[in-house]
Design a protein around this motif. Structure first.
Motif, PDB file in Angstrom:
ATOM      1  N   SER A  18       8.823 -36.560 -21.884  1.00 14.13           N
ATOM      2  CA  SER A  18       7.961 -36.165 -20.779  1.00 14.13           C
ATOM      3  C   SER A  18       8.842 -35.997 -19.549  1.00 14.13           C
ATOM      4  O   SER A  18       9.402 -36.969 -19.045  1.00 14.13           O
ATOM      5  CB  SER A  18       6.903 -37.238 -20.539  1.00 14.13           C
ATOM      6  OG  SER A  18       6.128 -36.905 -19.422  1.00 14.13           O
ATOM      7  N   THR A  73       8.162 -32.229 -23.696  1.00 20.05           N
ATOM      8  CA  THR A  73       6.791 -32.014 -24.150  1.00 20.05           C
ATOM      9  C   THR A  73       6.142 -30.872 -23.389  1.00 20.05           C
ATOM     10  O   THR A  73       5.411 -30.076 -23.960  1.00 20.05           O
ATOM     11  CB  THR A  73       5.931 -33.284 -23.987  1.00 20.05           C
ATOM     12  OG1 THR A  73       6.028 -33.733 -22.633  1.00 20.05           O
ATOM     13  CG2 THR A  73       6.376 -34.369 -24.934  1.00 20.05           C
ATOM     14  N   ASP A  74       6.413 -30.819 -22.104  1.00 18.97           N
ATOM     15  CA  ASP A  74       5.891 -29.742 -21.255  1.00 18.97           C
ATOM     16  C   ASP A  74       7.060 -29.142 -20.486  1.00 18.97           C
ATOM     17  O   ASP A  74       7.834 -29.868 -19.857  1.00 18.97           O
ATOM     18  CB  ASP A  74       4.862 -30.294 -20.265  1.00 18.97           C
ATOM     19  CG  ASP A  74       3.652 -30.880 -20.968  1.00 18.97           C
ATOM     20  OD1 ASP A  74       3.041 -30.161 -21.781  1.00 18.97           O
ATOM     21  OD2 ASP A  74       3.339 -32.065 -20.719  1.00 18.97           O
ATOM     22  N   ALA A 125       8.184 -33.847 -16.452  1.00 21.49           N
ATOM     23  CA  ALA A 125       7.454 -33.765 -15.187  1.00 21.49           C
ATOM     24  C   ALA A 125       8.155 -32.941 -14.107  1.00 21.49           C
ATOM     25  O   ALA A 125       7.530 -32.171 -13.413  1.00 21.49           O
ATOM     26  CB  ALA A 125       7.072 -35.139 -14.651  1.00 21.49           C
ATOM     27  N   ASP A 151      12.277 -26.062 -21.596  1.00 22.21           N
ATOM     28  CA  ASP A 151      11.819 -27.098 -22.522  1.00 22.21           C
ATOM     29  C   ASP A 151      12.926 -27.592 -23.455  1.00 22.21           C
ATOM     30  O   ASP A 151      12.713 -28.490 -24.253  1.00 22.21           O
ATOM     31  CB  ASP A 151      10.605 -26.645 -23.327  1.00 22.21           C
ATOM     32  CG  ASP A 151      10.903 -25.476 -24.252  1.00 22.21           C
ATOM     33  OD1 ASP A 151      11.942 -24.810 -24.093  1.00 22.21           O
ATOM     34  OD2 ASP A 151      10.073 -25.219 -25.147  1.00 22.21           O
TER      35      ASP A 151
END
Length: 154
Positions: A17, A84-85, A19, A98
């Motif tokens: 993750s 993940t994002d 962010a 990514d």
């Protein structure tokens, strides 16, 4: 530099993750610092951040190759992450990132640093490789894709 000797299982993470770009660089620093004797997480982070200030290491197609040179490092270390994002990395194609392959080298290994970056970029430019990396479902599978000779990233 042989890429398989730079990357270790403990510096390979799948589905992180992120962010933000800063958070990704912090994660890289946290993973790499223990493998760089005499170097702190802060040293690694500052090296990566200083390089990013010169221009983004987002090479396009969802890939970034942050890198830095460290005066106190005695050997090169790589970190491989899938996110993940996707995060905004100010990439040259304005696409979010990514896949992140970070490289940290001793300050005096300039030539080897450039050759290794070129090798990483070549591998990451292979669509079969990046597709396989994005489809990896574990840290071990991600590491295996990049270090096993008969896999798509070699």
């Amino acid at each position: 530099m042989d890429l398989t000797s730079l990357l270790s299982p403990d510096c390979t993470r799948c589905a992180v993750s992120g962010a933000s770009k800063k958070k990704v660089l912090e994660t890289i620093s946290q993973l790499a610092a223990p493998r760089l004797s005499g170097t702190t997480r802060h040293d690694v982070f500052e090296s990566l951040l200083n390089r990013e200030r010169l221009g983004s290491t987002g090479i396009g197609l969802g890939i970034a190759i942050p890198h830095g040179r460290l005066p106190s490092a005695s050997q090169p270390v790589a970190v491989l992450l899938t996110l993940t994002d996707p995060v905004d990395f100010d990439a040259i194609d304005n696409q979010p990132v990514d896949i992140v392959f970070a490289l940290l080298v001793p300050e005096d290994q300039h030539e080897a640093h450039l050759n290794t970056l070129a090798n990483i970029a070549k591998r990451m430019n292979d669509k079969d490789c990046t597709r396989a990396l994005r489809e990896a479902s574990s840290d071990e599978q991600l590491f295996d894709l990049f270090t096993t000779d008969d896999k798509p990233c070699n």
